[in-house]
Structure formats: C-alpha cells, structure tokens
Design a protein around this motif. Structure first.
Motif, PDB file in Angstrom:
ATOM      1  N   ALA B  43       0.840  -1.206   0.000  1.00 21.03           N
ATOM      2  CA  ALA B  43       0.000   0.000   0.000  1.00 21.03           C
ATOM      3  C   ALA B  43       0.873   1.254   0.000  1.00 21.03           C
ATOM      4  CB  ALA B  43      -0.916  -0.003   1.213  1.00 21.03           C
ATOM      5  N   LEU B  44       1.930   1.247   0.774  1.00 23.91           N
ATOM      6  CA  LEU B  44       2.827   2.398   0.867  1.00 23.91           C
ATOM      7  C   LEU B  44       3.442   2.702  -0.498  1.00 23.91           C
ATOM      8  CD1 LEU B  44       4.265   4.502   2.654  1.00 23.91           C
ATOM      9  CD2 LEU B  44       6.071   2.816   2.995  1.00 23.91           C
ATOM     10  N   ILE B  45       3.865   1.615  -1.179  1.00 30.55           N
ATOM     11  CA  ILE B  45       4.488   1.799  -2.495  1.00 30.55           C
ATOM     12  C   ILE B  45       3.466   2.369  -3.482  1.00 30.55           C
ATOM     13  CG2 ILE B  45       5.531   0.589  -4.454  1.00 30.55           C
ATOM     14  CD1 ILE B  45       6.766  -1.348  -2.373  1.00 30.55           C
ATOM     15  N   VAL B  46       2.253   1.846  -3.452  1.00 34.33           N
ATOM     16  CA  VAL B  46       1.207   2.321  -4.373  1.00 34.33           C
ATOM     17  C   VAL B  46       0.924   3.808  -4.126  1.00 34.33           C
ATOM     18  CG1 VAL B  46      -1.237   2.144  -4.969  1.00 34.33           C
ATOM     19  CG2 VAL B  46       0.154   0.069  -4.720  1.00 34.33           C
ATOM     20  N   VAL B  47       0.763   4.154  -2.855  1.00 32.87           N
ATOM     21  CA  VAL B  47       0.455   5.553  -2.521  1.00 32.87           C
ATOM     22  C   VAL B  47       1.585   6.474  -2.982  1.00 32.87           C
ATOM     23  CG1 VAL B  47       0.247   7.165  -0.588  1.00 32.87           C
ATOM     24  CG2 VAL B  47      -1.132   5.096  -0.646  1.00 32.87           C
ATOM     25  N   THR B  48       2.812   6.056  -2.736  1.00 34.38           N
ATOM     26  CA  THR B  48       3.963   6.884  -3.103  1.00 34.38           C
ATOM     27  C   THR B  48       4.018   7.090  -4.612  1.00 34.38           C
ATOM     28  OG1 THR B  48       5.152   5.932  -1.247  1.00 34.38           O
ATOM     29  CG2 THR B  48       6.452   7.143  -2.874  1.00 34.38           C
ATOM     30  N   VAL B  49       3.838   6.008  -5.347  1.00 28.17           N
ATOM     31  CA  VAL B  49       3.895   6.113  -6.805  1.00 28.17           C
ATOM     32  C   VAL B  49       2.765   7.008  -7.323  1.00 28.17           C
ATOM     33  CG1 VAL B  49       3.631   4.839  -8.967  1.00 28.17           C
ATOM     34  CG2 VAL B  49       5.089   3.930  -7.152  1.00 28.17           C
ATOM     35  N   ALA B  50       1.556   6.829  -6.773  1.00 30.61           N
ATOM     36  CA  ALA B  50       0.418   7.640  -7.224  1.00 30.61           C
ATOM     37  C   ALA B  50       0.674   9.118  -6.953  1.00 30.61           C
ATOM     38  CB  ALA B  50      -0.852   7.185  -6.513  1.00 30.61           C
ATOM     39  N   ALA B  51       1.159   9.411  -5.749  1.00 33.39           N
ATOM     40  CA  ALA B  51       1.412  10.816  -5.401  1.00 33.39           C
ATOM     41  C   ALA B  51       2.490  11.391  -6.303  1.00 33.39           C
ATOM     42  CB  ALA B  51       1.812  10.936  -3.937  1.00 33.39           C
ATOM     43  N   GLY B  52       3.528  10.592  -6.529  1.00 30.60           N
ATOM     44  CA  GLY B  52       4.645  11.055  -7.367  1.00 30.60           C
ATOM     45  C   GLY B  52       4.183  11.335  -8.786  1.00 30.60           C
ATOM     46  N   LEU B  53       3.369  10.445  -9.342  1.00 30.68           N
ATOM     47  CA  LEU B  53       2.887  10.639 -10.713  1.00 30.68           C
ATOM     48  C   LEU B  53       1.964  11.852 -10.797  1.00 30.68           C
ATOM     49  CD1 LEU B  53       2.231   7.020 -12.009  1.00 30.68           C
ATOM     50  CD2 LEU B  53       4.092   8.581 -12.614  1.00 30.68           C
ATOM     51  N   ALA B  54       1.092  12.007  -9.792  1.00 35.24           N
ATOM     52  CA  ALA B  54       0.186  13.162  -9.794  1.00 35.24           C
ATOM     53  C   ALA B  54       0.990  14.450  -9.736  1.00 35.24           C
ATOM     54  CB  ALA B  54      -0.769  13.078  -8.602  1.00 35.24           C
ATOM     55  N   PHE B  55       1.997  14.456  -8.901  1.00 36.35           N
ATOM     56  CA  PHE B  55       2.856  15.637  -8.774  1.00 36.35           C
ATOM     57  C   PHE B  55       3.541  15.920 -10.117  1.00 36.35           C
ATOM     58  CE2 PHE B  55       6.946  17.652  -7.925  1.00 36.35           C
ATOM     59  CZ  PHE B  55       6.573  18.710  -7.109  1.00 36.35           C
ATOM     60  N   GLY B  56       4.106  14.858 -10.693  1.00 34.74           N
ATOM     61  CA  GLY B  56       4.826  15.015 -11.960  1.00 34.74           C
ATOM     62  C   GLY B  56       3.926  15.537 -13.061  1.00 34.74           C
ATOM     63  N   PHE B  57       2.719  14.989 -13.142  1.00 30.88           N
ATOM     64  CA  PHE B  57       1.815  15.439 -14.200  1.00 30.88           C
ATOM     65  C   PHE B  57       1.403  16.893 -13.993  1.00 30.88           C
ATOM     66  CE2 PHE B  57      -2.515  16.167 -15.802  1.00 30.88           C
ATOM     67  CZ  PHE B  57      -2.254  15.994 -17.157  1.00 30.88           C
ATOM     68  N   GLY B  58       1.118  17.235 -12.739  1.00 29.87           N
ATOM     69  CA  GLY B  58       0.711  18.613 -12.429  1.00 29.87           C
ATOM     70  C   GLY B  58       1.791  19.613 -12.801  1.00 29.87           C
ATOM     71  N   VAL B  59       3.029  19.285 -12.484  1.00 28.17           N
ATOM     72  CA  VAL B  59       4.138  20.184 -12.810  1.00 28.17           C
ATOM     73  C   VAL B  59       4.278  20.289 -14.323  1.00 28.17           C
ATOM     74  CG1 VAL B  59       6.634  20.505 -12.682  1.00 28.17           C
ATOM     75  CG2 VAL B  59       5.374  19.780 -10.649  1.00 28.17           C
ATOM     76  N   TYR B  60       4.189  19.146 -14.987  1.00 27.96           N
ATOM     77  CA  TYR B  60       4.320  19.128 -16.445  1.00 27.96           C
ATOM     78  C   TYR B  60       3.281  20.033 -17.088  1.00 27.96           C
ATOM     79  CZ  TYR B  60       3.187  17.608 -21.145  1.00 27.96           C
ATOM     80  OH  TYR B  60       2.874  17.608 -22.475  1.00 27.96           O
ATOM     81  N   ARG B  61       2.014  19.930 -16.596  1.00 25.06           N
ATOM     82  CA  ARG B  61       0.925  20.685 -17.181  1.00 25.06           C
ATOM     83  C   ARG B  61       1.201  22.189 -17.109  1.00 25.06           C
ATOM     84  NH1 ARG B  61      -5.077  21.376 -15.028  1.00 25.06           N
ATOM     85  NH2 ARG B  61      -3.916  22.069 -13.235  1.00 25.06           N
ATOM     86  N   ARG B  62       1.800  22.622 -16.017  1.00 23.17           N
ATOM     87  CA  ARG B  62       2.000  24.060 -15.863  1.00 23.17           C
ATOM     88  C   ARG B  62       3.298  24.534 -16.522  1.00 23.17           C
ATOM     89  NH1 ARG B  62      -1.014  25.032 -10.129  1.00 23.17           N
ATOM     90  NH2 ARG B  62      -1.131  27.188 -10.789  1.00 23.17           N
TER      91      ARG B  62
END
Lengths: 282, 659
Positions: B43-62
């Motif tokens: 669960a920890l790994i899944v949460v970390t990856v999801a948060a990391g990807l969301a962060f990465g996509f958000g930064v990319y978009r802007r």
C-alpha cells in the motif's frame, strides 16, 4: 448603403498666421476640416448601424492625399482623389461641379459633407452638389438616421429651433458639429493598419464628364485683410475643483455657481435641498 | 508530420511515466521495509507512486504553459537576483509586512520545508536517524499551530487581506480549496501526533500500522496536490522572485520602436501590439502567474478595489492564470472597466510577496483595448488633444510656457549652457495652481545662483498619459519629438516638479535610446538646503503631513528628499499618515484616471484626504501637481467650509526661506 464623404483639406485654423506684407495665410500644417471629421464619423456610424460602404473623396493636389489617408485609417473602405490642372484655383462652384461628376460614378445613397469649411466658410458646397446631382439636400444637420430607402434628419434653425426632415435617398447632407463627436483612432490600431494598407485611387478631371463652363470659377479672391485684434479678458479663478477647472479651460461652463455635494440617503438629501431652496427664496 | 509528432510525444510521455514509476517504486521498496511489512508495504508503495505521478503530471501541465511563452528567462544582474531571492523568498520580508499572517507563514513554510527535506531524505533511504525526535515534535507542533492560526485568520478575524471582495474570480471554489489545503496541513500534524501517542518514533517502525499509514496518506496527498493548488508557490515563488524583471513596474517594454521600425513594416504586421492572448506573455510572467498564492495582499491595498471600482489585482492574476490553462478568450473574462480602473500606483506590485507585476500586465491589456479601438471616450478625447495640441488640457500648443516667459523664465537658446533645463510639464504650462509651484521652484533655484532655462513651446507632453492608457504609438511620437528638442539644448540635468514627467523622461525615454539625467525638484532643493545655498531662516510653527506621490516614491524610490526638506524647516512638525512611504495610498489621478472622466465607485482622492485629516494636521504637503489637484478637490468635497490646505514642498521651503 453606399455612403460618400466629401473631405476638404484646410490650413490648421489653430495655427494659421496672416502675413500682412504679402496678404498670405500660412500655417505649419494642413489638416482635415473639423466639420468633415464629423461627416466622416457619421458615415462610419451609419455603416456600423446599417451596413454600408464608405468612400472618402476630395478634389485637390497630391498633398490632399493626407486627409484621404486619415479617412482610410479611420475606417473608410475606399478613397479617391480627383486631381488635374482644373483643381488648382477651384472655388466652391468648380469643386462642386467636379465632385458631382465623380460622385455620380459612385452611385451613392448618401453624400455627407461639412456644412461649411473653416477657411472659406461659404456654406454652399453641399447645396451646389445636390443641385448638380439633382438629388435632395438637407443642410445644417445636427441629427441623422437612415430609415430604409429614406433618411430622417434634424436641421438646425435660428434660436435653437430644429426642423425634422425626411427625404428619399439619395440625399446630400451637410453636417454641423453638434451631430457627433469624431472618434480617435490610435495609430497602429487594427483599423488604422487596415486603412494604411489600402491604396488611394487618383482620378483626373479630364477623364470625368465635366462641362467646360463648370470649370470656370464664379468667385475670385482679390485680397485678404487682417481681422481687428480682439481684446481678451482674463478672469482669475481660484477655489475651483479640478473637474470644474478642466471644464472651464476647455471652454465649457463650470465653477461660477456655488456647489455643494450632499451626502446621505435620498430622503435626507431631498429635505436639505428643499431647505436650501427656502433659504434662497426667502 | 503532426501525426508522427503526436505519437513521438506520447511515446516520450510514456517513457517518462514509466521511469518515474519505476524509480519511485524501487526507492520506496528499499525503504518501506524499515516502516512496514506485508500488505502495508505494498500500500505504501502504491500511494507513493500515485502521489509522485500526480505531482509530476501537475508540474508538467503548468511548465508546458510557461515554455510556450515568449522570450527567454533573463539572469542579467545575477547578484541582484540572488539577493532578491534571499530577501523576498527566504527571509520573506514582503510576507512579513503583514505581521500576524507573515509570522504564521514564516513559521509554517520553514517547518514545512525542513520536515519535507527530512521526510524525503528518509524516504529515499538516507540515514537521518540522527535527528532527535524532540526536533521533529517541535517542527510538527509549529506546523499544526501555524495551520490553526491560518484557519483562525480566515474564519474568526475579519482581515481583508485573506478574504478579498466577492468580485474575485471563482471566489467560492477558491475559498474552498484554500481552506482544504490548510485543513490537510493540520491533519499532517495531527496524524503525526496520533502516531507518537500510539507510542512510536517516526524514524522507526510503527506500533500501530494504520495510524502511521494515515500520516503517510496525508503527506502524500499534500505532495500530490502541490501543483494543482496555491501550494504550487513553494516551487514557483522562488523562481518568480528570481526571474522577475528588474524595473518592470516602472518600465513596461516597448511593443515596437518608432525610432527604428519603419511605418511600412509596422502597418504590414498582423496581430495585436497588446496582450490579446495570455500565451503571448513573456515566460517569466507566465511563471509568475503560477506563483500567486491568492493571499489577496494586492487587492487589500489596491486603491481601485478600496473605492469599489470593478478591479481586483488578484483577480487579474487568477483570470490570466486560468486563461493560460483553459485557453479562455481574454475579453470573455476581463471587462473594459476592470482594466481601465487601475491607477498604476504600483501598490500591488510593491506588496506582492512573489513579485508578480500586475501593472505591467494591466498596461498590456490596455494596449489591446487601444489596438481594438475600444479606448474609453474620455481617453479618446484626451489622446486627440495630445495629437493636436501636445497637451491633455486642449490648450493651443503655441501658448505653452508663454506665461513663464513673461514671468522671467528664460527660454533655452543655442550655444548657451544651463545648469538645469526646467521641464515645466503640461500641468504647470496650463493649470494656474501648478504655475504657482513652478514659479516658486524657479525663484528658489535662480536665487541660489543656478542658471535655469525652459523649452517653451518646443516642450510637449512627455507622453505619460498615452503610455499609461496603452496608446504606445502616440507615446513614442511625443517622446521622440521631445528627445529631439532636449538634445538641442546644453544643460547639466533636467529638473521637474512633476513626478510623472520625472518618471517618463528619466526612465522610459531610455527605452528609445535617450539617457537624460532627470532630477525631481525635491532632490535638488534638498541638496541646496543641505549645502546652505538656500537658507531656511523663518520658523513655520505648524504640523503638516506628507503625501508620497506614487511616481516619485514607489516607482522611483524618492522618499527621503522631501522629508529631509520638511525636517529642515525650523519648528515644522511632520506627522506621517498611517499609509506613507512605500505604503502610501494613491491620490487617484495616475494611470490615465485624471482624463477618464468616469465616476465608478467612491472617490479615491477623498479617501486619501481622510487619511491626511486623521493625522490632525490641517496641511498636507506633496510634490506632484496632479496630487495637488486631486487632494484639493478631495478636500473641497470633505469639508467645503474649512478645506485641508494642500501645498507643494517647494512652497513651504519658499515660505521658510523668504517670508
């Protein structure tokens, strides 16, 4: 609707100087006559209201293309200068004759011009033109509205009276300052650039169908004399608000009367106004 | 062609996503076992990856929006920029101008930053066990307290700074998000203490797994939300502060240059010279939009917003930012009145903790109004007068300075050298109130033995009103004609009593290649008084207050010269207004408002007169002819029987020197 605006280039009245030795008028710059600006503005307004093509036209030498350029950069669709030897010493009669020949080709519904020019001020060009074109003429126009195949206009009479006139198109209308406030077109704005890219057509009087006798001026200027100097009375104004001062400087009325700004709700203000009136009447 | 480009882009994105996922999963896998075991570990790994990807996509978009902007990022004046980052971003000097909210933010940001550093370090497997628990306890406690303070500021106190007017764009949504972020921050702190209460140290394995996991969830959610909310400023604020233009507030760049570009090429160009599409903004400005924290400091101090005009500088920023993402048409989201309400006083720019330059962008929007022929009627009339008479009052150009010449001023002649070229400006040329100021300044200078000349009818409006309302071509025409006239004269420096002329000739003519030394009369008079050339022998036993003109103070940093002059007058008592120096409030004239002729909302000048009256002084001193005009009018409205006296600094100096 097809609208033609007749423009005249004049010496800038604000800067004109009279040389008493040579009886010559001089000014550092030429400009489009103020009333013609009003005519142009009205044409542009009619166009945006009713959909029309606006053509500006002038009779004169190459230097007059400057005012046609102004017409184009203000938004006119087409510009025509009628040149040739005959235009050099043209009086209003000759100019109207030449204009009539040129304007006839454009088949306009409405022809607009200034009621009088700021230099010669004859107040006859519009009427001459209408006569030559054999169409209706409305002078001193202070309000104007196209209505289908006709036009409604207010013509200024003495003592503030206005006459409402209706005429079937085509019509020649000579306009007054009160008709509108000409727009300011910023240099390099979209409209300005579009107008600057259009070319000015040049027609020659010889190519137009103008009778020889029309080209003989009826009026010849013999001499110019200097106007008597007028005494100006200055009034020192103090204690006026900035807004009043600005109005005064621009020739409007402001200041003079005592002013008071009433604060509070309408009922309070109203009762204070009534109290003031009582005070004054007493 | 475009098809293959799209597929190549998709491929690149897939590679980046895969790499990021792999790196995050691998990193977490290595460290997770120190904390969790079994299902919790997955669960920890899944949460970390999801948060990391969301962060990465958000930064990319802007970031994608930024890089589409025009121009490049400038690092010219590196030392200056670094110093600004230290002062504004790290030490948060501008945030701290608001003491309570500033202290809250300072504590919050540093604790958050250090804890994030610690959390990241231990997440990637670095050995940070040396950090004692008590330090972490303090950090989380401060974080929690600051978050609670932030909530109190929003809900309990009626502080304007954080609850801007309902005019602000998308207000309810903005507020909800704003509160959600802070609640989340409070939860980060609360879940930490829950974990501690369950008996563990955060650095070692948890005693109750689900409690620790809640803590991990709150932190992950927080990180993931950064690029989607105002939290993004933790990344963008330092960048915006670093890359902001040096003097952009004073000098919006030229959209074209009439001294170089030929009329034919300019006329042949399509497109607006103003801001018609937000994506045309320079890169550093697009970046700065994303740094907005929606703190509302700009709107809280904006004279237009305070006087109920349809402008909120914060809303301008938010609308531009949203338009950059949503591709809105700017004139669908902006109203003409909104853009025209700005007085260009620069208070918003001075307050903005992330160095956003609202005024420059508003001027750019006005340029688009001008381009589209949507200029306000009052401005059209004024510009017409500038064209015909070279002054906004509509007085004949030939009479310019005539009163001065008949009053003993000297017209600059060929072959002569003068100490000062006195730039009269339109106000002193045509407004009798400003004429008395000019007469006084001239008398003081000549009595001090200086040789002063004016340009007479060769002087024209500097073009300041044209530039402020966005009519750049007219500004440049006037400026180029003036530059030519000024170059004909030999002089030491230009002196003017008008801060608008001072700013335009001194700062903006430089853009057209003219580098003149321009001095404000308060600077010159302060020197003359200090050197003894002007002796202040008479006492003025009075209490006065000083109103800083925006274009003298905030825009050009001249705060001390007028005060030094007032201090030098014997017995004179200077009482400062609550809003003074760089916090000075506008008189309402600037940015073309003087010539707009519209009556939206309350009168800004009356508000400023009330400021002055609160000091108890019956005289307000200033150093700008337009401030004098506005304040005198405001004083009339406030109290017609006994209006507040309005004076120029020079008039007081003359009283003290001559009497």
């Amino acid at each position: 609707m097809n609208i033609v605006v007749c423009l005249k280039q004049v010496l800038d009245p604000a800067l004109v100087e009279f040389d008493i030795a040579t009886s010559e008028l001089r000014a550092p710059r030429w400009r489009l006559d103020q009333l013609d600006c009003v005519a142009l503005e009205q044409a542009l307004r009619c166009r945006s209201a009713a959909g029309a093509a606006v053509t500006v036209i002038t009779v004169g030498p190459a230097r007059t293309e400057e005012i046609l350029r102004h017409g184009l950069t203000s938004g006119a669709d087409r510009a025509i200068r009628v040149g040739g030897d005959a235009v050099e010493d043209a009086d209003a009669w000759v100019t109207a004759g030449i204009l009539a020949a040129a304007v006839r080709r454009l088949e306009p519904d409405l022809v607009l011009c200034g009621a009088r020019s700021s230099d010669s001020g004859g107040e006859c060009l519009g009427a001459y033109l209408a006569a030559a074109l054999d169409v209706a003429f409305i002078g001193r126009v202070v309000w104007l509205e196209p209505r289908g195949a006709a036009i409604a206009a207010h013509s200024r009479e003495e003592s503030g009276w206005r006459e409402e006139l209706h005429a079937a198109l085509p019509v020649v209308a000579a306009v007054e300052t009160a008709l509108n406030e000409p727009r300011y077109v910023p240099m390099l704005s979209r409209v300005y650039r579009e107008g600057a890219r259009r070319s000015i057509e040049t027609w020659d009087v010889d190519e137009l169908d103008v009778e020889a006798e029309v080209l003989v001026p009826r009026v010849v200027a013999l001499d110019l004399t200097q106007p008597k100097p007028r005494t100006k009375v200055g009034v020192k104004v103090t204690g006026l608000s900035m807004a009043d001062k600005l109005k005064l400087m621009r020739g409007g009325r402001g200041g003079g009367q005592q002013r008071e700004l009433l604060k509070g709700n309408p009922a309070e203000s109203a009762s204070r106004i009534v109290a003031k009136l009582d005070e004054w009447l007493a | 062609m475009s098809g293959s480009r799209t597929s190549r882009r998709t491929l690149a994105a897939a590679v980046v996503v895969a790499a990021l996922t792999g790196a995050l999963a691998y990193g977490r896998y290595h460290t997770a076992s120190a904390w969790f075991a079994g299902g919790w570990e997955v669960a920890l790994i899944v949460v970390t990856v999801a948060a990391g990807l969301a962060f990465g996509f958000g930064v990319y978009r802007r970031v994608a929006v930024w890089v589409a902007g025009s121009g490049r990022l400038s690092v010219a004046g590196l030392g200056h920029r670094v110093a600004r980052v230290v002062r504004v971003a790290l030490l948060q000097r501008k945030v701290l101008r608001d003491r309570v909210a500033g202290a809250m933010h300072f504590a919050l940001s540093w604790c958050f930053g250090l804890l994030l550093l610690w959390y990241t370090a231990q997440s990637v497997g670095l050995d940070v066990k040396g950090v004692p628990d008590v330090l972490l306890d303090i950090g989380y406690a401060v974080l929690g307290t600051a978050a609670l303070t932030a909530l109190v500021l929003r809900f309990v106190s009626d502080r304007r700074a954080l609850s801007p007017s309902p005019r602000d764009a998308r207000h309810p949504l903005r507020r909800r998000r704003d509160v959600a972020v802070i609640v989340l921050l409070a939860l980060v702190s609360a879940s930490y203490f829950a974990d501690r209460a369950a008996g563990g140290s955060i650095a070692s394995a948890p005693t109750t797994e689900w409690v620790r996991f809640v803590h991990v969830l709150t932190i992950s959610a927080f990180l993931a939300l950064i690029p989607y909310t105002k939290l993004f400023h933790v990344v963008t604020a330092p960048l915006s502060v670093f890359f902001a233009a040096h003097d952009a507030q004073r000098v919006p760049p030229l959209p074209f240059d009439l001294s170089r570009d030929s009329m034919e090429t300019l006329v042949a160009q399509d497109g607006s010279f103003g801001l018609s599409d937000v994506h045309d903004l320079p890169l550093f400005r697009l970046l700065s939009l994303d740094a907005c924290t929606e703190c509302g400091r700009c709107t809280a101090v904006c004279p237009a917003a305070q006087s109920e005009k349809p402008l909120s500088p914060m809303s301008v920023v938010m609308k531009l930012r949203d338009a950059a993402l949503d591709h809105d048409d700017l004139w669908d989201v902006f109203s003409r009145e909104e853009v025209l309400s700005c007085t260009t006083c620069g208070r918003c720019v001075a307050e903005c903790p992330v160095q956003i330059e609202h005024v420059g962008m508003i001027t750019d929007l006005r340029r688009d109004l001008v381009y589209e022929g949507a200029m306000a009627d009052g401005h059209q009339r004024t510009m017409q007068r500038l064209v015909e008479d070279a002054n906004p009052y509509g007085q004949p150009a030939a009479t310019r300075g005539a009163w001065a010449l008949s009053d003993g001023f000297e017209e600059a002649k060929d072959g002569e050298t003068y100490d000062y070229l006195y730039w009269l400006g339109c106000a002193a040329s045509f407004d009798d109130r400003a004429q008395t100021v000019a007469r006084t300044v001239h008398r003081l200078l000549t009595r001090a033995g200086l040789r002063v000349a004016i340009l007479g009818s060769r002087e024209r409006c500097t073009g300041d009103p044209a530039r402020r309302v966005g009519d750049e071509a007219l500004f440049q025409q006037l400026a180029l004609a003036n530059i030519e006239s000024i170059r004909d004269v030999q002089f030491g420096a230009i002196i003017t009593h008008c801060p608008h002329c001072f700013n335009t000739v001194g700062n903006e003519y430089r853009l057209l290649g003219a580098d003149f030394e321009v001095r404000h009369h308060t600077e010159v008079l302060a020197e003359l008084v200090a050197s003894g050339a002007i002796e202040l022998k008479h006492e003025i036993d009075q209490s006065v207050t000083f109103h800083d003109p925006c274009y003298l103070g905030r825009h050009n940093g001249v705060f001390d010269a007028p005060r030094a002059l007032l201090d030098a007058v014997p017995s004179l008592d200077l009482v400062e207004m609550a809003r003074s120096r760089d916090k000075s409030a506008c008189c309402g004239a600037g940015g073309g408002q003087m010539w707009l002729g519209e009556d939206w909302g309350e009168k800004i000048n009356v508000m400023r007169v009330q400021d002055a009256e609160q000091t108890g002084s019956r005289t307000v001193v200033t150093a700008c002819p337009f401030c004098i005009a506005m304040l005198e009018e405001g004083a009339q409205v406030t109290d017609a029987q006994d209006p507040l006296q309005v004076k120029d600094v020079a008039e007081l100096i003359a009283e003290a020197a001559e009497q």
